[in-house]
Design a protein around this motif. Structure first.
Motif, PDB file in Angstrom:
ATOM      1  N   GLY A  18       0.824  -1.203   0.000  1.00 55.69           N
ATOM      2  CA  GLY A  18       0.000   0.000   0.000  1.00 55.69           C
ATOM      3  C   GLY A  18       0.857   1.252   0.000  1.00 55.69           C
ATOM      4  N   VAL A  19       1.912   1.229   0.810  1.00 53.94           N
ATOM      5  CA  VAL A  19       2.767   2.420   0.921  1.00 53.94           C
ATOM      6  C   VAL A  19       3.381   2.784  -0.435  1.00 53.94           C
ATOM      7  N   VAL A  20       3.887   1.785  -1.160  1.00 55.19           N
ATOM      8  CA  VAL A  20       4.540   2.112  -2.441  1.00 55.19           C
ATOM      9  C   VAL A  20       3.538   2.582  -3.498  1.00 55.19           C
ATOM     10  N   SER A  21       2.251   2.414  -3.218  1.00 53.41           N
ATOM     11  CA  SER A  21       1.300   2.936  -4.192  1.00 53.41           C
ATOM     12  C   SER A  21       0.837   4.354  -3.843  1.00 53.41           C
ATOM     13  N   VAL A  22       1.229   4.851  -2.672  1.00 52.61           N
ATOM     14  CA  VAL A  22       0.887   6.245  -2.349  1.00 52.61           C
ATOM     15  C   VAL A  22       2.128   7.123  -2.127  1.00 52.61           C
ATOM     16  N   VAL A  23       3.309   6.497  -2.084  1.00 54.14           N
ATOM     17  CA  VAL A  23       4.567   7.230  -1.893  1.00 54.14           C
ATOM     18  C   VAL A  23       5.490   6.812  -3.036  1.00 54.14           C
ATOM     19  N   ASP A  24       6.286   7.730  -3.544  1.00 50.91           N
ATOM     20  CA  ASP A  24       7.272   7.361  -4.562  1.00 50.91           C
ATOM     21  C   ASP A  24       8.257   6.365  -3.937  1.00 50.91           C
ATOM     22  N   PRO A  25       8.344   5.145  -4.495  1.00 49.78           N
ATOM     23  CA  PRO A  25       9.234   4.132  -3.887  1.00 49.78           C
ATOM     24  C   PRO A  25      10.671   4.621  -3.751  1.00 49.78           C
ATOM     25  N   LEU A  26      11.066   5.555  -4.601  1.00 53.43           N
ATOM     26  CA  LEU A  26      12.440   6.065  -4.516  1.00 53.43           C
ATOM     27  C   LEU A  26      12.642   6.908  -3.261  1.00 53.43           C
ATOM     28  N   ASP A  27      11.539   7.327  -2.630  1.00 51.23           N
ATOM     29  CA  ASP A  27      11.618   8.099  -1.385  1.00 51.23           C
ATOM     30  C   ASP A  27      11.375   7.225  -0.153  1.00 51.23           C
ATOM     31  N   LEU A  28      11.328   5.922  -0.383  1.00 55.86           N
ATOM     32  CA  LEU A  28      10.965   5.012   0.706  1.00 55.86           C
ATOM     33  C   LEU A  28      12.150   4.149   1.143  1.00 55.86           C
ATOM     34  N   THR A  29      12.398   4.132   2.452  1.00 56.64           N
ATOM     35  CA  THR A  29      13.372   3.196   3.019  1.00 56.64           C
ATOM     36  C   THR A  29      12.642   2.250   3.958  1.00 56.64           C
ATOM     37  N   ILE A  30      12.881   0.959   3.787  1.00 58.22           N
ATOM     38  CA  ILE A  30      12.268  -0.064   4.631  1.00 58.22           C
ATOM     39  C   ILE A  30      13.356  -0.630   5.536  1.00 58.22           C
ATOM     40  N   VAL A  31      13.111  -0.596   6.832  1.00 59.03           N
ATOM     41  CA  VAL A  31      14.042  -1.215   7.785  1.00 59.03           C
ATOM     42  C   VAL A  31      13.419  -2.539   8.217  1.00 59.03           C
ATOM     43  N   GLY A  32      14.076  -3.629   7.851  1.00 58.96           N
ATOM     44  CA  GLY A  32      13.478  -4.953   8.032  1.00 58.96           C
ATOM     45  C   GLY A  32      14.036  -5.717   9.221  1.00 58.96           C
ATOM     46  N   ASN A  33      13.237  -6.673   9.683  1.00 60.65           N
ATOM     47  CA  ASN A  33      13.597  -7.494  10.844  1.00 60.65           C
ATOM     48  C   ASN A  33      14.515  -8.647  10.440  1.00 60.65           C
ATOM     49  N   VAL A  34      15.572  -8.845  11.202  1.00 62.61           N
ATOM     50  CA  VAL A  34      16.459  -9.993  10.961  1.00 62.61           C
ATOM     51  C   VAL A  34      16.518 -10.943  12.167  1.00 62.61           C
ATOM     52  N   GLY A  35      15.714 -10.643  13.198  1.00 58.45           N
ATOM     53  CA  GLY A  35      15.693 -11.510  14.379  1.00 58.45           C
ATOM     54  C   GLY A  35      15.179 -12.906  14.065  1.00 58.45           C
ATOM     55  N   ASP A  36      14.407 -13.039  12.963  1.00 63.43           N
ATOM     56  CA  ASP A  36      13.846 -14.340  12.541  1.00 63.43           C
ATOM     57  C   ASP A  36      14.796 -15.109  11.650  1.00 63.43           C
ATOM     58  N   ASP A  37      15.931 -14.526  11.296  1.00 66.38           N
ATOM     59  CA  ASP A  37      16.841 -15.196  10.364  1.00 66.38           C
ATOM     60  C   ASP A  37      17.254 -16.542  10.925  1.00 66.38           C
ATOM     61  N   VAL A  38      17.485 -17.474  10.013  1.00 61.19           N
ATOM     62  CA  VAL A  38      17.758 -18.842  10.453  1.00 61.19           C
ATOM     63  C   VAL A  38      18.740 -19.488   9.477  1.00 61.19           C
ATOM     64  N   GLU A  39      19.595 -20.334  10.014  1.00 61.42           N
ATOM     65  CA  GLU A  39      20.492 -21.138   9.174  1.00 61.42           C
ATOM     66  C   GLU A  39      19.846 -22.495   8.993  1.00 61.42           C
ATOM     67  N   VAL A  40      19.468 -22.823   7.767  1.00 65.20           N
ATOM     68  CA  VAL A  40      18.936 -24.169   7.497  1.00 65.20           C
ATOM     69  C   VAL A  40      19.686 -24.757   6.322  1.00 65.20           C
ATOM     70  N   LEU A  41      20.024 -26.012   6.431  1.00 60.57           N
ATOM     71  CA  LEU A  41      20.727 -26.713   5.355  1.00 60.57           C
ATOM     72  C   LEU A  41      21.955 -25.933   4.907  1.00 60.57           C
ATOM     73  N   GLY A  42      22.585 -25.279   5.864  1.00 65.25           N
ATOM     74  CA  GLY A  42      23.789 -24.513   5.548  1.00 65.25           C
ATOM     75  C   GLY A  42      23.502 -23.181   4.867  1.00 65.25           C
ATOM     76  N   LEU A  43      22.225 -22.820   4.754  1.00 64.58           N
ATOM     77  CA  LEU A  43      21.870 -21.574   4.058  1.00 64.58           C
ATOM     78  C   LEU A  43      21.401 -20.512   5.048  1.00 64.58           C
ATOM     79  N   HIS A  44      21.710 -19.271   4.726  1.00 61.06           N
ATOM     80  CA  HIS A  44      21.216 -18.160   5.547  1.00 61.06           C
ATOM     81  C   HIS A  44      19.885 -17.688   4.968  1.00 61.06           C
ATOM     82  N   VAL A  45      18.832 -17.871   5.749  1.00 63.99           N
ATOM     83  CA  VAL A  45      17.492 -17.469   5.304  1.00 63.99           C
ATOM     84  C   VAL A  45      17.066 -16.240   6.111  1.00 63.99           C
ATOM     85  N   SER A  46      16.577 -15.217   5.414  1.00 69.21           N
ATOM     86  CA  SER A  46      16.070 -13.999   6.055  1.00 69.21           C
ATOM     87  C   SER A  46      14.591 -13.868   5.701  1.00 69.21           C
TER      88      SER A  46
END
Ligand code: GDP
Ligand code: CA
Length: 308
Positions: A18-46
Motif C-alpha cells: 500500500g505504501v509504495v502505491s501512495v509514496v514514490d518508492p524512490l523516497d521510501l526506506t524499509i528497515v526490516g527485521n532480521v531476528g527471525d533469520d535462520v540457518e537451514v541446510l547450511g543456508l542463511h534465510v532472512s
C-alpha cells in the motif's frame, strides 16, 4: 517526502504494498527485521526481508502469505527423503535466492550489501535495509523452555505461550549502514502492522535504532496488527494478552513507548489519549486487497499530517 517504515514479514509486506502505491518508492526506506533469520541446510534465510522483497517485486505467493508464487518443492522432498532438515519450508525458487545470499555472506559481504544486490537484481525500487548487519537472533521463553524463534514459530507451530522475548546480540548490534540516515532524514516514520514483539521489537532492540526513534523530530505512526483485539494471523494477540496484560490499543501502544506519536487501530478509539500521549486513530485496517492496503497507507500518512 521521505518515508521510513519499520516492517516485519507478512503484515509488513502487505502494508508496504500500500505504501509504495501512495509514496514514490524512490523516497521510501524499509528497515526490516532480521531476528527471525535462520540457518537451514547450511543456508542463511532472512524470511522477513524476503517477504518484503518478494511482495514488492510481485514474486510473492499472496495466498500462502510467504515464499514465492508458482513454487515447487522438489529440493525439499529430496532433503526429506534423505533424512535431512526439512522442517523449514523452502521452495525450489526460494532456495535459489538463499544460495546466492549465503554465498555472498560467506565471501564476506555484509547482509545489507547482499540484500541490496538481491533487491537490485529483482528490480525493487524502494531501499530495503536489514536493521543490522550484526548477528541478532530472537528467542522466546515459554513454559516448555527457551527456543530460537523459528524453532518455536515453525517447528512447534507457535503452540507454546510466550513469557518473554530475548534478542540475542542486540545490545552489541549497530544499525546497518543507511538505517540511521534514513530514520533521521525521513519526513514521516511508520511502523507496519507487524508483530510488536518478534518483528518490530527485534528492530527496536538495536540500541541505535531505538534512540533514533526516541530523538525523532517528525511524527511516527504505528499501525496495530490487531483487528478488534485479535491478530489477523499468528500469535500477536496471545503474546500481548500474556506479556502486556491485554490486547487493547493501550497495550499495543505500550510496546512502542517513547517511539510513536499515533497508533492506527481497527476498533472504537478509547475516549482518552493513550499513555505516553499517543493519539489513537480508528480506521479499517484489514488489508484484504491492494486497494485496502493503499487506503490504510494513506490513512497512516494522513495521521502523521503528511502532505500527499
Ligand atoms: P511475520 O514476520 O511474517 O510474522 O509478519 P509480521 O510480523 O510483519 O506481521 C504479522 C502480523 O500482521 C500479525 O500480527 C497480523 O495480525 C498482522 N496482519 C496481517 N494482515 C493484516 C491486516 O490486513 N491488517 C492488520 N491490521 N494486521 C495484519
Ligand atoms: Ca517474521
Amino acid at each position: 517526502m521521505k518515508v521510513a517504515v519499520l516492517a516485519g514479514g507478512v503484515g509488513g509486506a502487505r502494508f508496504l504494498r500500500g505504501v509504495v502505491s501512495v509514496v514514490d518508492p524512490l523516497d521510501l526506506t524499509i528497515v526490516g527485521n532480521v531476528g527471525d533469520d535462520v540457518e537451514v541446510l547450511g543456508l542463511h534465510v532472512s524470511p522477513d526481508l524476503d517477504s518484503v522483497l518478494y511482495t514488492l517485486t510481485g514474486l510473492a505467493d499472496e495466498e500462502r502469505g510467504w515464499g514465492r508464487a508458482d513454487e515447487s518443492w522438489h529440493a525439499l522432498e529430496t532433503v526429506a527423503g534423505l533424512g535431512g532438515e526439512a522442517w523449514f519450508r523452502l521452495g525450489d525458487r526460494d532456495l535459489g535466492l538463499h544460495l546466492v545470499r549465503t554465498e555472498l555472506l560467506r565471501s564476506g559481504v555484509p547482509l545489507s550489501q547482499a540484500t541490496e544486490q538481491l533487491a537490485h537484481a529483482l528490480g525493487l525500487e524502494a531501499e530495503l535495509l536489514p536493521a543490522t548487519d550484526d548477528p541478532l537472533r530472537t528467542f522466546v521463553e515459554t513454559p516448555a523452555g527457551t527456543f530460537p524463534f523459528q524453532t518455536w514459530f515453525v517447528g512447534r507451530g507457535h503452540r507454546d505461550e510466550v513469557d518473554a522475548v530475548h534478542y540475542a546480540g542486540a545490545p552489541e548490534a549497530s544499525a546497518a549502514p543507511g538505517v540511521l540516515d534514513a530514520l533521521d532524514s525521513a519526513d514521516v516514520l511508520l511502523i507496519a502492522p507487524s508483530n510488536p514483539y518478534v518483528s518490530i521489537g527485534a528492530i527496536l532492540a538495536v540500541p541505535e535504532i531505538r534512540r533514533a526513534l526516541e530523538r525523532r523530530s517528525v511524527p511516527c505512526v504505528a499501525v496495530s496488527p490487531l483487528v478488534g483485539g485479535r491478530a489477523v494471523k499468528g500469535p500477536a494477540d496471545r503474546m500481548l494478552a500474556r506479556m502486556a496484560g491485554g490486547t487493547t490499543p493501550a497495550h499495543v501502544a505500550a510496546c512502542y513507548e517513547g517511539a510513536i506519536d499515533v497508533l492506527v487501530v481497527d476498533e472504537p478509539v478509547p475516549p482518552a489519549t493513550l499513555p505516553g500521549g499517543v493519539r489513537c486513530v480508528a480506521t479499517r485496517t484489514l488489508m484484504t486487497d491492494l486497494e485496502a492496503a493503499q487506503r490504510l497507507a494513506a490513512s497512516a500518512l494522513d495521521a502523521a499530517g503528511a502532505p500527499r
